[in-house]
Motif scaffolding. Structure first.
Motif, PDB file in Angstrom:
ATOM      1  N   UNK A  94      11.885   5.189  12.453  1.00 14.12           N
ATOM      2  CA  UNK A  94      11.124   6.092  11.595  1.00 14.12           C
ATOM      3  C   UNK A  94      11.146   5.594  10.150  1.00 14.12           C
ATOM      4  N   UNK A  95      10.023   5.755   9.463  1.00  8.88           N
ATOM      5  CA  UNK A  95       9.931   5.282   8.074  1.00  8.88           C
ATOM      6  C   UNK A  95       9.573   6.440   7.145  1.00  8.88           C
ATOM      7  N   UNK A  96       9.755   6.226   5.870  1.00  5.67           N
ATOM      8  CA  UNK A  96       9.284   7.174   4.860  1.00  5.67           C
ATOM      9  C   UNK A  96       8.719   6.385   3.686  1.00  5.67           C
ATOM     10  N   UNK A  97       8.004   7.104   2.842  1.00  4.73           N
ATOM     11  CA  UNK A  97       7.300   6.466   1.732  1.00  4.73           C
ATOM     12  C   UNK A  97       8.031   6.754   0.429  1.00  4.73           C
ATOM     13  N   UNK A  98       8.147   5.733  -0.401  1.00  4.75           N
ATOM     14  CA  UNK A  98       8.709   5.938  -1.738  1.00  4.75           C
ATOM     15  C   UNK A  98       7.554   5.847  -2.731  1.00  4.75           C
ATOM     16  N   UNK A  99       7.075   6.990  -3.236  1.00  3.01           N
ATOM     17  CA  UNK A  99       5.883   6.962  -4.092  1.00  3.01           C
ATOM     18  C   UNK A  99       6.125   6.263  -5.440  1.00  3.01           C
ATOM     19  N   UNK A 100       7.366   6.235  -5.860  1.00  2.00           N
ATOM     20  CA  UNK A 100       7.653   5.637  -7.175  1.00  2.00           C
ATOM     21  C   UNK A 100       7.695   4.119  -7.096  1.00  2.00           C
ATOM     22  N   UNK A 104       7.330   1.342   1.606  1.00  2.00           N
ATOM     23  CA  UNK A 104       7.687   2.036   2.850  1.00  2.00           C
ATOM     24  C   UNK A 104       9.034   1.498   3.311  1.00  2.00           C
ATOM     25  N   UNK A 105       9.960   2.377   3.612  1.00  2.00           N
ATOM     26  CA  UNK A 105      11.286   1.930   4.045  1.00  2.00           C
ATOM     27  C   UNK A 105      11.723   2.702   5.291  1.00  2.00           C
ATOM     28  N   UNK A 106      12.629   2.079   6.042  1.00  4.07           N
ATOM     29  CA  UNK A 106      13.188   2.789   7.198  1.00  4.07           C
ATOM     30  C   UNK A 106      13.949   4.020   6.729  1.00  4.07           C
ATOM     31  N   UNK A 107      13.868   5.084   7.494  1.00  3.66           N
ATOM     32  CA  UNK A 107      14.648   6.279   7.165  1.00  3.66           C
ATOM     33  C   UNK A 107      16.122   5.945   7.317  1.00  3.66           C
ATOM     34  N   UNK A 108      16.890   6.214   6.274  1.00  2.00           N
ATOM     35  CA  UNK A 108      18.345   5.988   6.342  1.00  2.00           C
ATOM     36  C   UNK A 108      19.014   7.324   6.611  1.00  2.00           C
ATOM     37  N   UNK A 109      19.943   7.313   7.544  1.00  2.65           N
ATOM     38  CA  UNK A 109      20.632   8.593   7.804  1.00  2.65           C
ATOM     39  C   UNK A 109      22.122   8.385   7.973  1.00  2.65           C
TER      40      UNK A 109
ATOM     41  N   UNK B 309      18.993   8.175   0.928  1.00  3.99           N
ATOM     42  CA  UNK B 309      19.476   8.470   2.266  1.00  3.99           C
ATOM     43  C   UNK B 309      19.005   9.852   2.729  1.00  3.99           C
ATOM     44  N   UNK B 311      19.802  11.614   5.260  1.00  2.00           N
ATOM     45  CA  UNK B 311      20.889  12.495   5.702  1.00  2.00           C
ATOM     46  C   UNK B 311      21.524  13.180   4.494  1.00  2.00           C
ATOM     47  N   UNK B 356       3.906   9.076 -11.662  1.00  2.80           N
ATOM     48  CA  UNK B 356       2.852   8.302 -10.965  1.00  2.80           C
ATOM     49  C   UNK B 356       1.478   8.959 -11.093  1.00  2.80           C
ATOM     50  N   UNK B 377       9.066  11.816   2.777  1.00  3.99           N
ATOM     51  CA  UNK B 377       7.895  11.618   1.931  1.00  3.99           C
ATOM     52  C   UNK B 377       6.887  10.738   2.684  1.00  3.99           C
ATOM     53  N   UNK B 392       2.675   9.260  11.297  1.00  2.00           N
ATOM     54  CA  UNK B 392       2.754   8.120  10.348  1.00  2.00           C
ATOM     55  C   UNK B 392       4.201   7.634  10.210  1.00  2.00           C
ATOM     56  N   UNK B 393       5.156   8.570  10.263  1.00  2.00           N
ATOM     57  CA  UNK B 393       6.561   8.149  10.085  1.00  2.00           C
ATOM     58  C   UNK B 393       7.012   7.243  11.237  1.00  2.00           C
ATOM     59  N   UNK B 394       6.246   7.226  12.342  1.00  2.00           N
ATOM     60  CA  UNK B 394       6.533   6.278  13.425  1.00  2.00           C
ATOM     61  C   UNK B 394       5.430   5.223  13.539  1.00  2.00           C
TER      62      UNK B 394
END
Lengths: 109, 407
Positions: A94-100, A104-109, B309, B311, B356, B377, B392-394
């Motif tokens: 799973x990824x998420x977006x960093x608008x700043x 796009x990076x992998x979700x870290x948990x 992170x 989590x 932004x 996000x 989209x997250x996948x």
């Protein structure tokens, strides 16, 4: 094709895997950065890598498990194991977006 | 041939549970160190591997031990040059202890120039392979000879595995990684590991002690004696580091706090605290900055934005509540879907972001197994609706994303 989701990891059944995919010995396909948890496939599942993507080859029957990094036989009691039938799978994290950073990076948990 | 035991009596079943919980208490004990028992047991263990009893250096916390060993290794040289200008300030701040004074008391009488020399010879592996690996091999053989495999598996599950998850996987893992991070962030010494865990070795000791105490299994006098030493040690101290002639021993924490799943957790203070003031903050097993617990007002939009992170962002949301979290990142709901029994909600910031100059979109997903909620996000082009956002997250679109099993 069938899709299986375990937390932030999705497995998609595929017809084949890239010809030049390299087999790796690691069975952990995703680590928890802030916990002792990981997503790990059972020993009989082959993990292959191609172009920074992971693929799985299940010869007979396998499973995707959520276990402790320090003790891979111990279930975290969080995500139930997912049985995997014979076939090929692509691993999608799973990824998420960093608008700043517009990144796009992998979700870290 | 002795008849193998294949099941526990009702009385033994009850004893097993009681015994396990007693050992859990030992493993998680917050009592002060029993120095005399610790000295006696470790000296005897040294003796068993042909070494003379060491000089003991007792420390108030695991972190303090790391500094102490590093300091001793650098005796005679300039500490500031070796460890950096900020070391002494860091030590005072973190440990609230006068290291130099403490060392003087501990070392003046006993340690000379040869200390640096002695600290090269770490006996950790020697002790482990000679006195633990051998012991458990002998005892394990004895158990297999006397217990049917189903009963051994039962004991292994009820004692060893049960306590191990609590002590070793949850607690030791967290302490070790926190120590490493602390040392890496604050000063230069490399983390020194140990596999001699004192109270946290309870999980394997209990497994071998129960059959001997309650099932009539006989071990050899030598093995029984060694097991008794480890058992007493486990009830008297925390982790220890063994070197030729010197042994550094940490006191146990004065506070340990867990949630219902036995994960380190405390909502109004440190989850782990030692008597020197060294403390660690955890939220449901996740290490977090202490400000998040002690000063919730310090959590701002910036805190959330800068936390990479997911989590830990979830921890923030749980600490301050979803309402306050949503207020901080200034969002409104724009779409909602209900899939496989869980809500998927798409949010958009009410105002364009100052930096932004665009609206920011978030999708709130709920984990099917843990029911934990995560705000992720997503880019504007994925924000067509809630389902397209989670797809989209996948790396898929809403038509493609169709998981048949979610756990």
């Amino acid at each position: 094709m069938k899709q299986f989701r375990q937390g932030d990891v999705l497995l998609i059944q595929v017809n084949d895997i890239p010809k030049n995919a390299q087999k790796i010995t690691e069975k952990i396909i995703a680590h928890g950065e802030s916990s002792n948890h990981c997503h790990r496939v059972s020993e009989n599942v082959e993990v292959m890598e191609y172009n920074k993507e992971l693929y799985l080859h299940v010869n007979d029957q396998g499973a995707l498990e959520h276990v402790l990094v320090s003790n891979p036989t111990t279930w975290t009691k969080e995500h139930n194991p997912i049985p995997l039938e014979k076939g090929y799978y692509k691993v999608i994290k799973q990824v998420e977006y960093d608008p700043y950073e517009n990144h796009i990076r992998n979700v870290m948990d | 041939m002795t008849k193998k035991i294949d099941k526990l009596t009702q009385e033994q079943e009850a004893q097993l549970i009681q015994f396990r919980e007693e050992w859990r208490k030992h493993g998680l004990s917050c009592e002060r160190i029993d120095k005399e028992t610790t000295k006696r047991c470790i000296s005897e263990l040294y003796n068993l591997i042909g070494k003379k009893p060491p000089v003991f250096i007792f420390c108030p916390s695991l972190l303090f031990v790391q500094y102490q060993i590093e300091y001793c290794k650098n005796l005679g040289s300039n500490l500031r040059e070796n460890l950096g200008e900020n070391l002494m300030e860091n030590l005072r701040y973190n440990l609230r202890y006068n290291l130099r004074a403490n060392l003087r008391v501990n070392l003046r009488e006993n340690l000379g120039e040869n200390l640096r020399y002695n600290l090269r010879d770490n006996l950790r592996d020697n002790l482990w392979s000679n006195l633990v690996a051998n012991l458990v091999e002998n005892l394990g053989y004895n158990l297999r000879h006397n217990l049917w495999s189903n009963l051994e598996a039962n004991l292994r599950y009820n004692l060893r595995a049960n306590l191990r998850v609590n002590l070793r996987e949850n607690l030791r893992y967290n302490l070790r990684y926190n120590l490493r991070d602390n040392l890496r962030d604050k000063i230069k010494p490399k983390y020194l590991s140990t596999n001699l865990l004192g109270s946290m070795d309870a999980f394997w000791i209990a497994f071998y002690e129960f059959p001997e105490k309650f099932l009539g299994i006989k071990y050899s006098e030598k093995d029984k004696h060694t097991l008794n030493l480890w058992s007493s040690l486990s009830k008297s101290c925390s982790w220890f580091w063994c070197y030729e002639n010197y042994c550094f021993v940490s006191d146990r924490p004065e506070k340990l706090s867990f949630n219902i799943q036995n994960r380190l957790h405390c909502e109004d203070g440190p989850a782990v605290k030692w008597i020197d003031g060294c403390e660690l903050y955890y939220w449901n097993g996740i290490a977090i900055p202490k400000e998040w617990i002690l000063n919730k007002q310090s959590i701002t939009k910036q805190t959330i934005i800068e936390e990479k992170n997911a989590e830990k962002r979830r921890c923030i949301r749980e600490i301050i509540g979803t309402k306050q979290y949503a207020t901080l990142i200034d969002i409104k709901e724009i779409d909602k879907d209900h899939v496989n029994g869980q809500d998927v909600i798409l949010y958009k910031t009410k105002q364009k972001d100052d930096i932004i100059n665009e609206h920011i979109y978030y999708v709130n997903v709920t984990c099917h197994s843990t029911l934990r909620q995560y705000f992720l996000c997503i880019p504007k082009e994925a924000a067509k609706n809630a389902w397209s956002a989670v797809a989209w997250t996948f790396k898929m679109n809403e038509q493609e994303y169709k998981p048949i099993i979610e756990t």
